[in-house]
Design a protein around this motif. Structure first.
Motif, mmCIF file in Angstrom:
data_model
loop_
_atom_site.group_PDB
_atom_site.id
_atom_site.type_symbol
_atom_site.label_atom_id
_atom_site.label_comp_id
_atom_site.label_asym_id
_atom_site.label_seq_id
_atom_site.Cartn_x
_atom_site.Cartn_y
_atom_site.Cartn_z
ATOM 1 N N ILE A 91 0.839 -1.203 0.000
ATOM 2 C CA ILE A 91 0.000 0.000 0.000
ATOM 3 C C ILE A 91 0.870 1.248 0.000
ATOM 4 C CG2 ILE A 91 -1.706 1.311 1.335
ATOM 5 C CD1 ILE A 91 -2.666 -1.400 2.473
ATOM 6 N N LYS A 92 0.544 2.195 -0.866
ATOM 7 C CA LYS A 92 1.320 3.430 -0.977
ATOM 8 C C LYS A 92 0.746 4.579 -0.159
ATOM 9 C CE LYS A 92 2.879 4.768 -4.971
ATOM 10 N NZ LYS A 92 2.961 5.138 -6.403
ATOM 11 N N ASP A 93 -0.526 4.548 0.128
ATOM 12 C CA ASP A 93 -1.183 5.640 0.844
ATOM 13 C C ASP A 93 -0.445 5.915 2.163
ATOM 14 O OD1 ASP A 93 -2.873 7.347 2.266
ATOM 15 O OD2 ASP A 93 -4.702 6.395 1.534
ATOM 16 N N PRO A 94 0.152 7.125 2.318
ATOM 17 C CA PRO A 94 0.937 7.416 3.531
ATOM 18 C C PRO A 94 0.098 7.484 4.800
ATOM 19 C CG PRO A 94 0.645 9.404 2.211
ATOM 20 C CD PRO A 94 0.122 8.264 1.381
ATOM 21 N N LYS A 95 -1.205 7.601 4.660
ATOM 22 C CA LYS A 95 -2.076 7.670 5.844
ATOM 23 C C LYS A 95 -2.317 6.293 6.456
ATOM 24 C CE LYS A 95 -5.581 9.604 3.749
ATOM 25 N NZ LYS A 95 -5.004 9.678 2.389
ATOM 26 N N VAL A 96 -1.945 5.251 5.736
ATOM 27 C CA VAL A 96 -2.242 3.884 6.167
ATOM 28 C C VAL A 96 -1.081 3.298 6.961
ATOM 29 C CG1 VAL A 96 -2.762 1.544 5.380
ATOM 30 C CG2 VAL A 96 -3.763 3.501 4.201
ATOM 31 N N ASN A 97 -1.405 2.694 8.098
ATOM 32 C CA ASN A 97 -0.430 1.952 8.889
ATOM 33 C C ASN A 97 -0.365 0.532 8.329
ATOM 34 O OD1 ASN A 97 0.880 0.347 10.821
ATOM 35 N ND2 ASN A 97 0.168 1.604 12.525
ATOM 36 N N ARG A 98 0.641 0.266 7.519
ATOM 37 C CA ARG A 98 0.717 -1.030 6.845
ATOM 38 C C ARG A 98 0.939 -2.184 7.819
ATOM 39 N NH1 ARG A 98 5.142 -0.256 2.375
ATOM 40 N NH2 ARG A 98 6.040 1.016 4.040
ATOM 41 N N ASP A 99 1.670 -1.930 8.892
ATOM 42 C CA ASP A 99 1.872 -2.993 9.890
ATOM 43 C C ASP A 99 0.535 -3.437 10.475
ATOM 44 O OD1 ASP A 99 4.565 -2.819 9.452
ATOM 45 O OD2 ASP A 99 4.993 -1.619 11.229
ATOM 46 N N LYS A 100 -0.329 -2.464 10.739
ATOM 47 C CA LYS A 100 -1.652 -2.796 11.259
ATOM 48 C C LYS A 100 -2.449 -3.571 10.219
ATOM 49 C CE LYS A 100 -5.727 -0.766 13.491
ATOM 50 N NZ LYS A 100 -6.360 0.491 13.997
ATOM 51 N N CYS A 101 -2.292 -3.202 8.953
ATOM 52 C CA CYS A 101 -2.980 -3.926 7.873
ATOM 53 C C CYS A 101 -2.548 -5.389 7.835
ATOM 54 C CB CYS A 101 -2.692 -3.270 6.523
ATOM 55 S SG CYS A 101 -3.554 -1.713 6.236
ATOM 56 N N VAL A 102 -1.245 -5.612 7.976
ATOM 57 C CA VAL A 102 -0.737 -6.986 7.957
ATOM 58 C C VAL A 102 -1.334 -7.781 9.116
ATOM 59 C CG1 VAL A 102 1.304 -8.446 8.157
ATOM 60 C CG2 VAL A 102 1.400 -6.363 6.771
ATOM 61 N N ARG A 103 -1.409 -7.163 10.299
ATOM 62 C CA ARG A 103 -1.993 -7.844 11.462
ATOM 63 C C ARG A 103 -3.453 -8.213 11.193
ATOM 64 N NH1 ARG A 103 -0.001 -7.789 16.522
ATOM 65 N NH2 ARG A 103 -2.158 -7.845 17.238
ATOM 66 N N ILE A 104 -4.203 -7.257 10.667
ATOM 67 C CA ILE A 104 -5.624 -7.517 10.390
ATOM 68 C C ILE A 104 -5.761 -8.619 9.348
ATOM 69 C CG2 ILE A 104 -7.758 -6.525 9.470
ATOM 70 C CD1 ILE A 104 -6.861 -3.831 10.663
ATOM 71 N N ALA A 105 -4.920 -8.566 8.317
ATOM 72 C CA ALA A 105 -4.985 -9.570 7.253
ATOM 73 C C ALA A 105 -4.720 -10.974 7.797
ATOM 74 C CB ALA A 105 -3.983 -9.233 6.152
ATOM 75 N N LEU A 106 -3.806 -11.072 8.755
ATOM 76 C CA LEU A 106 -3.424 -12.380 9.290
ATOM 77 C C LEU A 106 -4.504 -13.004 10.169
ATOM 78 C CD1 LEU A 106 0.341 -11.840 10.187
ATOM 79 C CD2 LEU A 106 -0.591 -13.361 8.428
ATOM 80 N N VAL A 107 -5.414 -12.185 10.694
ATOM 81 C CA VAL A 107 -6.438 -12.747 11.593
ATOM 82 C C VAL A 107 -7.855 -12.623 11.043
ATOM 83 C CG1 VAL A 107 -5.002 -12.236 13.603
ATOM 84 C CG2 VAL A 107 -6.792 -10.621 12.948
#
Length: 237
Positions: A91-107
C-alpha cells in the motif's frame, strides 16, 4: 415438478427446523479436533500448542467457493490469507499503517479454522455465520491465548473486530484487498483453465471496493481479464 400447498408448508417447516438446529447446536468447542481436545483436558494444558493446532486447519481447508466451482485442487484459506497479507505491505497511501494492515490480514479469517469457509449459497444465514465466527474468536482469544498472553489475546480480538466492523482506515483497505486478492485468484484460475472456467459472478465484488488505490488495481485487473477473454479464440487455435 408440481408442489402443492401442503408440500410448500412442509418444506417451509423443514427449513425452519433446519435453521433452528443450525443456530442452537453449533459451538466452537464441538469443532475442535479430538487430539486438541485431549490436550486441553490435561491438568496443565499447552494452550499455545492447542491454538496452533487449530490454526493448522486453515492450511488444510480449501476455499469453498472454488471447490463449488469445480476446482478441486484449489487454494487453502491460509493461502488466501498469506497473499492478502503480502499485498497489504504494498500500500502506498501514507495515511495507512501497513503494519496494522498486515496484522488484520493475518487474523481476518482466523475464525474459519473452526467455522469453515461459509459462502452465501450455504444454508446458513449471515447472522448465524457472524455468530459462529464471533463465538470462535472469543473462544480462541479468551480460552486458548489469554491464559498465556493476555495482551496478545486482546490485540487479536481487536484486530478481528476492526475488520468485521470496518472501524479503521486499515480495516477498510484490508476489506478491499480481500476482494482484490480473490479476484486475482479467479483470473489465475481462468487462465489456468484456458477460459473454460468463468468467474463472472465473483467479479461482481468489484463494486464493493471503496479505496481509490485498490480500485486502481482492480480496474487494471478487469481490463487484463477482458483482453484475455477477447483473445481466447485466437489463443485456442
Amino acid at each position: 415438478m408440481t408442489v402443492t400447498v401442503t408440500d410448500k408448508k412442509a418444506c417451509s417447516t423443514s427449513i425452519d427446523v433446519e435453521k433452528t438446529r443450525l443456530t442452537t447446536t453449533w459451538s466452537p468447542q464441538d469443532q475442535i479436533p479430538e487430539f486438541v481436545r485431549n490436550e486441553l483436558s490435561k491438568p496443565h494444558p499447552n494452550h499455545i500448542l492447542a491454538f496452533l493446532n487449530i490454526v493448522q486447519q486453515l492450511k488444510i481447508q480449501k476455499r469453498t467457493g472454488f471447490i463449488d466451482f469445480g476446482i478441486v485442487e484449489c487454494e487453502s484459506i491460509s493461502d488466501h490469507m498469506y497473499r492478502l497479507g503480502i499485498i497489504t505491505m504494498l500500500i502506498k497511501d501514507p495515511k495507512v499503517n501497513r503494519d496494522k494492515c498486515v496484522r488484520i490480514a493475518l487474523v481476518h479469517d482466523i475464525a474459519e479454522s473452526l467455522v469453515g469457509d461459509i459462502t452465501p449459497v450455504d444454508p446458513i444465514g449471515k447472522e448465524e455465520k457472524h455468530r459462529r465466527e464471533w463465538e470462535t474468536i472469543k473462544y480462541l482469544c479468551n480460552v486458548l491465548i489469554k491464559p498465556y498472553n493476555e495482551i496478545a489475546a486482546k490485540e487479536i480480538m481487536d484486530d478481528w473486530l476492526s475488520y468485521e466492523n470496518v472501524t479503521s482506515l486499515e480495516a477498510r483497505y484490508v476489506k478491499d484487498i480481500d476482494k482484490y486478492e480473490m479476484l486475482v485468484q479467479c483470473f489465475e484460475y481462468e487462465r489456468q483453465y484456458k477460459g473454460k472456467k468463468n468467474f463472472d459472478d465473483f467479479f461482481r465484488a468489484v463494486t464493493s471496493v471503496k479505496t481509490d488505490e485498490v480500485k486502481s488495481w482492480t480496474n487494471d485487473l478487469v481490463i487484463q481479464r477482458q483482453n484475455f477473454f477477447a483473445n481466447l479464440p485466437r489463443l485456442n487455435k
